[in-house]
Enzyme design. Structure first.
Site, PDB file in Angstrom:
ATOM      1  N   GLU A 104       0.268   5.495   0.327  1.00  0.00           N
ATOM      2  CA  GLU A 104      -0.493   6.463   0.694  1.00  0.00           C
ATOM      3  C   GLU A 104      -0.091   7.882   0.418  1.00  0.00           C
ATOM      4  OE1 GLU A 104      -0.948   5.978   4.752  1.00  0.00           O
ATOM      5  OE2 GLU A 104      -2.190   4.000   4.725  1.00  0.00           O
TER       6      GLU A 104
ATOM      7  N   CYS B 214     -10.716  -4.303   0.791  1.00  0.00           N
ATOM      8  CA  CYS B 214     -11.715  -3.662   0.646  1.00  0.00           C
ATOM      9  C   CYS B 214     -12.701  -3.993  -0.239  1.00  0.00           C
ATOM     10  CB  CYS B 214     -11.008  -1.960   0.824  1.00  0.00           C
ATOM     11  SG  CYS B 214     -10.340  -1.613  -0.824  1.00  0.00           S
TER      12      CYS B 214
ATOM     13  N   GLU C 156      -3.392  -4.920  -2.825  1.00  0.00           N
ATOM     14  CA  GLU C 156      -3.858  -5.715  -3.654  1.00  0.00           C
ATOM     15  C   GLU C 156      -3.860  -4.933  -5.012  1.00  0.00           C
ATOM     16  OE1 GLU C 156      -5.146  -4.738  -0.803  1.00  0.00           O
ATOM     17  OE2 GLU C 156      -6.466  -6.409  -0.068  1.00  0.00           O
TER      18      GLU C 156
ATOM     19  N   CYS D 274     -11.196  -3.259  -4.001  1.00  0.00           N
ATOM     20  CA  CYS D 274     -10.119  -4.127  -4.328  1.00  0.00           C
ATOM     21  C   CYS D 274     -10.900  -5.553  -4.456  1.00  0.00           C
ATOM     22  CB  CYS D 274      -9.051  -4.692  -3.223  1.00  0.00           C
ATOM     23  SG  CYS D 274      -7.847  -3.227  -3.185  1.00  0.00           S
TER      24      CYS D 274
ATOM     25  N   ASN E 231       0.591  -1.268  -0.114  1.00  0.00           N
ATOM     26  CA  ASN E 231      -0.058   0.017   0.015  1.00  0.00           C
ATOM     27  C   ASN E 231       0.842   1.233  -0.062  1.00  0.00           C
ATOM     28  OD1 ASN E 231       0.622  -0.748   2.693  1.00  0.00           O
ATOM     29  ND2 ASN E 231      -1.212   0.049   3.578  1.00  0.00           N
TER      30      ASN E 231
ATOM     31  N   CYS F  11      -4.449   0.580  -2.347  1.00  0.00           N
ATOM     32  CA  CYS F  11      -4.064  -0.698  -1.441  1.00  0.00           C
ATOM     33  C   CYS F  11      -2.982  -1.527  -2.064  1.00  0.00           C
ATOM     34  CB  CYS F  11      -5.577  -1.325  -1.587  1.00  0.00           C
ATOM     35  SG  CYS F  11      -6.714  -0.833  -0.501  1.00  0.00           S
TER      36      CYS F  11
HETATM   37  N1  THU Z   1      -5.364  -1.634   2.791  1.00  0.00           N
HETATM   38  C1  THU Z   1      -4.872  -2.433   2.031  1.00  0.00           C
HETATM   39  O1  THU Z   1      -3.589  -2.250   1.400  1.00  0.00           O
HETATM   40  N2  THU Z   1      -5.294  -3.748   1.421  1.00  0.00           N
HETATM   41  C2  THU Z   1      -6.359  -3.848   2.301  1.00  0.00           C
HETATM   42  O2  THU Z   1      -7.075  -4.998   1.984  1.00  0.00           O
HETATM   43  C3  THU Z   1      -6.851  -3.041   3.463  1.00  0.00           C
HETATM   44  C4  THU Z   1      -6.332  -1.941   3.620  1.00  0.00           C
HETATM   45  C5  THU Z   1      -4.544  -0.346   3.295  1.00  0.00           C
HETATM   46  C6  THU Z   1      -5.119   0.867   2.532  1.00  0.00           C
HETATM   47  C7  THU Z   1      -4.458   1.867   3.527  1.00  0.00           C
HETATM   48  O3  THU Z   1      -3.296   2.182   2.976  1.00  0.00           O
HETATM   49  C8  THU Z   1      -4.419   1.224   4.856  1.00  0.00           C
HETATM   50  O4  THU Z   1      -4.655   0.011   4.414  1.00  0.00           O
HETATM   51  C9  THU Z   1      -5.450   1.632   5.750  1.00  0.00           C
HETATM   52  O5  THU Z   1      -6.633   1.509   5.410  1.00  0.00           O
END
Ligand code: THU
Length: 130
Positions: free
Chosen positions: A41, A83, A52, A86, A39, A50
């Site tokens: 940000e 999420c 994924e 994804c 991930n 994310c």
């Molecule tokens: N996140 C993912 O990368 N994958 C998931 O399946 C759930 C959430 C990340 C997005 C964000 O950077 C952090 O987790 C918190 O939401």
């Protein structure tokens, strides 16, 4: 390298100054190649991209387009479910029977199919009138 090892390794590269929650994902494509994502940000959209979605983007950029297996890992008390966005992205590139294994960093896992991850998925077939 196993998918779990690949996801575990790429998770360490996650850029998460806002959530401090690192996630790693690894996809085995039907070609056999492994593609990874973490991930990432940013200040304007702190949820960022994310892991994924990053692994899917890497897979497509490398010239693969079908997922054979996917693994996701995060440091959470229970395996973190992907999420909603994804789930739709995974369903775009994976058959309903493809297995998704969600791991915690302390070794707890849950394996589900893509069909169970996104029941009632919207597909291109829903736009067919004939
Ligand atoms: N996140 C993912 O990368 N994958 C998931 O399946 C759930 C959430 C990340 C997005 C964000 O950077 C952090 O987790 C918190 O939401």
């Amino acid at each position: 390298m196993t998918l779990l090892a690949a996801a575990t390794a790429v998770r360490l590269n996650a850029y998460v100054p806002y959530s401090r929650f690192k996630v790693g994902a690894a996809i085995r494509a039907t070609s056999g190649a492994v593609h990874v994502g973490c991930n990432v940000e940013n200040v304007a959209y702190p949820e960022g991209t994310c892991a994924e979605a990053g692994a899917i983007a890497a897979m497509v950029a490398a010239g693969d387009s079908r997922i054979a297996e996917i693994c996701v890992i995060a440091d959470s008390p229970e395996p973190v479910p992907c999420c909603g966005g994804c789930r739709q992205k995974i369903a775009e590139f994976a058959d309903p029977s493809v297995l998704v294994t969600l791991w915690t960093t302390d070794g707890k896992s849950r394996t589900i199919t893509v069909a169970d991850l996104l029941p009632g998925v919207f597909t291109a077939a829903h736009m067919d009138r004939t």
